[in-house]
Design an enzyme around this catalytic site. Structure first.
Site, PDB file in Angstrom:
ATOM      1  CB  SER A  21      -1.004   0.011   1.071  1.00  0.00           C
ATOM      2  OG  SER A  21      -1.877   0.975   0.896  1.00  0.00           O
ATOM      3  CG  ASN A  22      -0.288   4.582  -1.380  1.00  0.00           C
ATOM      4  OD1 ASN A  22      -0.951   5.442  -0.684  1.00  0.00           O
ATOM      5  ND2 ASN A  22      -0.761   3.825  -2.545  1.00  0.00           N
TER       6      ASN A  22
END
Ligand code: CTP
Length: 202
Positions: A21-22
């Site tokens: 993810s981020n």
């Protein structure tokens, strides 16, 4: 007008307990959805996982992966007048996600990834008078890369910002129009930038 807004990160599961993810907080996308609703627009917010509560008077669709976000956007796109893609969509996803938990073994491990679908590119030709707004997160050659994305994704506007915007209430950003116009915002509250984006859409 009917605004379709995406926000937050996507999660790309490696197995049932791990994902790529981020650090997107979702704040910018939620601010755009709220600003549009406050101006009396109908709003559908498609959001990846965040800690935020959906704004008032907004239809809310929670998604996890890039594929789920794509499907939600495709379903709502036909009836929207404006799509604002604020979400930080993962460009890659594990090629073979595992149900359950991958057990560790001696030595290293290779993870095969495949590209996710570019959501803005997927709806680019279904424009038909709809306004499409994208965001560009750039680290180097920012203006040049943002203008390239504006063109290749056939956008009406692109909002250029940098990684410092992640996890912050403020952002430094430039709204670039397909007509060449630019509007710069230096360390501005995301709510103020959100209002400017909504007002730019006519
Ligand atoms: N975007 C999208 N679908 C994806 C990836 C990104 O619609 N699979 C959208 C984002 O929501 C944003 C815009 O495309 O509005 C630009 O995203 P960005 O991450 O800056 O660029 P990418 O197109 O992913 O290119 P790169 O990561 O190579 O800079």
């Amino acid at each position: 007008m009917y605004f379709l807004v995406t926000a937050g990160p996507t999660r790309e599961h490696i197995d049932s307990v791990r994902f790529l993810s981020n650090p997107s907080s979702g704040a910018m996308g939620y601010a755009v959805a709220e600003a549009a609703a406050q101006r009396g627009h109908e709003v559908c917010l498609v959001s990846g996982p965040t800690h935020l509560s959906p704004p008032k008077n907004v239809e809310f669709i929670a998604v996890t992966s890039a594929q789920e976000m794509l499907e939600a956007v495709l379903r709502a796109h036909e009836k929207c007048d404006c799509l604002v893609m604020v979400a930080a969509v993962c460009d890659y996803t594990p090629a073979q996600p595992v149900r359950g938990k991958i057990k560790k073994k001696p030595g290293g491990m290779n993870l095969e990834l495949r590209r996710t679908t570019d959501i803005l590119a997927a709806v680019a030709d279904a424009g038909g008078g709809k306004v499409h707004v994208g965001f560009a997160l750039e680290v180097e050659d920012a203006l040049e890369n943002a203008r390239e994305k504006l063109k290749s994704k056939k956008l009406d506007f692109i909002v250029l910002n940098g990684p410092a915007s992640f996890q912050s209430d403020e952002t430094t950003a430039t709204i670039i129009g397909a007509d060449g116009s630019t509007q710069h915002f230096e360390r501005t509250a995301k709510k103020t930038l959100a209002a400017a984006i909504v007002v730019s859409v006519r």
